[in-house]
Design an enzyme around this catalytic site. Structure first.
Site, mmCIF file in Angstrom:
data_model
loop_
_atom_site.group_PDB
_atom_site.id
_atom_site.type_symbol
_atom_site.label_atom_id
_atom_site.label_comp_id
_atom_site.label_asym_id
_atom_site.label_seq_id
_atom_site.Cartn_x
_atom_site.Cartn_y
_atom_site.Cartn_z
ATOM 1 N N ASP A 31 0.824 -1.211 0.000
ATOM 2 C CA ASP A 31 0.000 0.000 0.000
ATOM 3 C C ASP A 31 0.859 1.261 0.000
ATOM 4 O O ASP A 31 1.925 1.301 0.601
ATOM 5 C CB ASP A 31 -0.894 -0.015 1.246
ATOM 6 C CG ASP A 31 -1.792 1.199 1.344
ATOM 7 O OD1 ASP A 31 -2.644 1.367 0.448
ATOM 8 O OD2 ASP A 31 -1.640 1.975 2.300
ATOM 9 N N GLU A 37 1.127 -0.563 -5.115
ATOM 10 C CA GLU A 37 0.169 0.502 -5.382
ATOM 11 C C GLU A 37 0.990 1.787 -5.490
ATOM 12 O O GLU A 37 1.348 2.411 -4.494
ATOM 13 C CB GLU A 37 -0.857 0.638 -4.254
ATOM 14 C CG GLU A 37 -1.934 1.662 -4.591
ATOM 15 C CD GLU A 37 -2.461 2.439 -3.400
ATOM 16 O OE1 GLU A 37 -3.503 3.096 -3.556
ATOM 17 O OE2 GLU A 37 -1.838 2.420 -2.326
#
Length: 737
Positions: free
Chosen positions: A418, A471
């Site tokens: 993330d 990401e």
């Protein structure tokens, strides 16, 4: 045979200094292992212990032999006395007061568990088994069974284990300081699994830090409680060897990967609204994913976190599967069950930042230990969280070991990392003057780059069947290229541009789309610059953004038709696929972590039709190498029609060596077009293997009666006159001759 002692020796007890006794009782002694336990005294040994509430204490060896009664030196519970033993060894103490008697195995009579090689590798930052060393581990040690606790707190004056087993009294189990590494450890016999504990830390200035959960704890209490919990080693018998062997020998770039993104707490719930356990999720979710044809489940973060609305992205227990879903062994059973059904499991992983809850990592030993002290480096303004100090080798080791832990202990198939962009840029979400440049004067976080490269090298080097996915929302080069070629080393990168451009285009009324034709063609200019995953993620269906269905332009029929066309467009587009839960049946309500999906919508044909389409798209994608085997390579894609702006038609070819090619044709207007000329690479029959306007999906049933015939044109090229249904995507596969 015990060593005989003279009467003179017996009469000469060696007492601890009064100051030492006072410090032990007060919990301020700097080295309790030098005073307590078994200590040499003249030509024999003396035993000392601190046991509050005890009036008497008698020492025994572990085999039950009585070796001496101890004298209470302090009314608070400090005892000492000579013991009739000929070597240092662990002792058990029979203690009593007016309420009765009980046994205590003396933790200070045991030697250390960690060894010099642990110190060496920890100090070097190269220890890759920290999850087996730090934290709380049930072991047999010097003839006794108990938990060894170890924690990094280099600036602390004292660290103690506190828990149910010692009345949360920090004086009872003050730990041994391994000064070379800043690791504190203690073996506590007779502690059972399932006991809550924390660390009581006295900081460098002598001030108590708020009680801290164990950074390496493998189990935690259920929120709102925040303690760590002692856990037994997993005895799960894995049965996923075939699954792991397949992926360890596969090139993931050339495998079909279609990911179902799931928030475990809101996919479904029990009738009373409580969360499903991992076993209940396994019974429901795994068959559903098999039925709908996805290859992988990707969970939003499942590590322990205190606040449900954070969705797990503000984790305080990176090594502990959340207690919301039961014990950690349940998650192991879930992964194993998924693997036996042919489904991979990917975890959303958050090494970019952590929350500042008092029981967490923030100011862990009273200093900025895991984070930077300077808020320009150590505090994230978007999320009010602390940023890991990637320049500290112990922090890097903590995070690298966590990645390896999930791969080894739980057999996960991948980590979706993330907020990588927030890690890569020192000025991320910061104004001028709010950040500190790197040593070269730039904005790149070179320490974070080195961490990500190290993490990826270790994961791929030790677990070749595990993929990492970034990401990353910027144009940082070589995110998914190998480290030895200057890349970050990820296996894949989320294609955020695809998600943004396509959703922006489809939100426009069809009449206006011809003026924005390049919003769907632009992505092919960079489609093979990285190994991409095409995400339609949770971020697009929360915080007032609506759902994918609501983003589509037009009336209700057009919204469903456009969404179906979009899904087939995406499944035919180069790149791996990801779809957030609920979007596979076109949920109308925006997602909320506070409630389950609206499964009742499947009683309505339009929603059921979308679900059926997703099932068929996944089946087609998985069964046709032309659609997946060259997802990440330019030779798997060829434009057929890229400039049909006036009609908003797009057509391309997907292909793979030795496989029948598939033409993907999308019509993003509500106009049915018959006799539309589409160039094709070969004359002959092309079977219509998918049509999103099929009545089974809720469409109008316009199509090509199952096939088209391509004719040879001038110059040896071929073409077919194709019927394009309204707001639809069709796929045509060359029939092998």
């Amino acid at each position: 045979m015990r060593k005989p002692r003279t009467a003179a020796t017996k009469a000469r007890p060696v007492e601890a200094a009064a100051g030492d006794v006072k410090a032990i009782v007060a919990g301020t002694h700097g080295d309790p292992f030098a005073i307590l336990g078994v200590q040499a005294a003249g030509d024999g040994f003396v035993a000392r212990c601190f046991i509050p509430h005890a009036d008497t204490a008698v020492a025994f060896t572990l085999d039950g032999s009585e070796v001496g009664a101890l004298t209470r030196r302090d009314a608070a519970g400090f005892f000492e006395g000579r013991v009739d033993i000929d070597r240092r060894q662990p002792l058990r103490l029979r203690v009593a007061n007016t309420g009765g008697a009980w046994w205590v195995t003396d933790p200070y009579s045991f030697g250390p568990v960690l060894g010099p090689m642990d110190d060496y590798y920890i100090a070097e930052g190269s220890h890759l088994r920290l999850f087996d060393k730090l934290g709380a581990h049930l072991i047999e040690h010097e003839g006794a069974k108990g938990f060894n606790f170890a924690v990094w707190a280099p600036n602390a004056k004292r660290v103690s284990v506190v828990g149910e087993f010692n009345d949360w009294d920090g004086r009872r189990h003050a730990m041994r300081n391994r000064k070379d590494t800043g690791i504190w450890e203690i073996f506590i016999p007779d502690v059972d699994p399932g006991k809550a504990y924390k660390y009581e830390i006295v900081g460098a200035r002598g001030v108590l830090v708020p009680l801290k959960a164990d950074p390496y704890a493998t189990r935690s209490e259920l929120r709102p409680a925040t303690a760590s919990v002692t856990a037994s080693p997993s005895d799960h018998a894995w049965g996923d060897a075939a699954h792991r062997a397949h992926w360890s020998g596969a090139d993931a770039r050339r495998e079909p990967i279609s990911i179902y993104e799931v928030h475990a707490g809101s996919w479904q719930r029990r009738d009373d609204g409580t969360f499903l356990s991992w076993d209940e999720l396994a019974d429901r979710l795994i068959p559903y994913v098999v039925e709908t044809g996805f290859t992988h489940i990707e969970f939003l973060p499942i590590s322990e976190h205190p606040f449900d609305p954070s969705w797990g992205y503000q984790t305080t227990g990176l090594f502990a599967p959340s207690a919301r879903f039961g014990e950690p062994e349940g998650f192991a059973r879930f992964v194993d069950g998924a693997h036996r059904a042919g489904i991979g499991v990917i975890l959303d992983w958050v090494p970019a930042h952590f929350p500042v809850d008092a029981h967490g990592l923030a100011l862990f030993d009273g200093t900025a230990l895991y984070e930077h002290a300077d808020p320009r480096q150590g505090f994230h303004p978007d999320w009010n969280t602390a940023i890991y100090n990637f320049g500290r080798r112990e922090v890097v080791s903590f995070l690298v070991n966590n990645a390896l832990y999930w791969a080894e202990k739980f057999h996960v198939d991948g980590l979706r990392v993330d907020a990588v962009a927030s890690m890569l840029y020192l000025d991320y979400s910061r104004k001028s003057g709010e950040w500190i440049p790197n040593e070269q004067g730039g904005r790149e976080n070179l320490e974070a780059v080195r961490f990500l490269q190290r993490m990826n090298k270790e994961i791929y080097g030790r677990h070749p069947g595990v993929m990492t996915i970034a990401e990353e929302s910027t144009s940082w080069p070589k995110v998914s290229q190998p480290v030895h070629e200057g890349g970050l080393g990820f296996g894949f990168k989320w294609n955020m541009g695809f998600m943004h451009d396509t959703l922006q285009y489809l939100a426009r009324e069809p009449v206006h789309r011809k003026h924005h034709h390049n919003e769907l063609t632009f992505g092919l200019l960079y489609a093979f610059s990285e190994n991409f995953v095409l995400p339609l993620s949770h971020d697009e269906v929360v915080h007032g953004k609506g759902t994918l269905l609501s983003k589509m332009a037009g009336d209700d029929w057009q919204k469903f038709a456009t969404l179906r066309a979009y899904y087939a467009f995406m499944w035919g587009y180069p790149g791996k696929k990801l779809l957030f839960m609920g979007q596979e049946f076109a949920q109308r309500n925006e997602w909320s972590e506070a409630r389950p999906l609206d499964w009742g919508e499947l009683a309505h044909p339009p929603h059921k039709g979308v679900q059926s389409l997703i099932r068929d798209l996944n089946g087609l994608y998985r069964s046709r190498p032309a659609l997946h085997a060259r997802d990440c390579e330019p030779d798997g894609f060829e434009w057929l029609l890229a400039d049909e702006a006036d009609t908003s038609v797009y057509a391309w070819l997907r292909k793979a060596p030795g496989e029948n090619p598939i033409a993907v044709i999308s019509n993003f207007t509500p106009v049915s077009r018959s006799g539309y000329r589409v160039p094709l690479p070969a004359a002959g029959a092309w079977r219509e293997v998918l049509n999103t306007d099929a009545a089974d999906y809720g469409g109008s049933g316009v199509g090509n009666a199952g096939a088209v015939e391509a004719q040879k044109g001038g110059g040896g090229a071929a073409y077919a006159e194709v019927t394009l249904p309204p707001l639809a995507t069709i796929m045509l596969e060359l029939v092998a001759k």
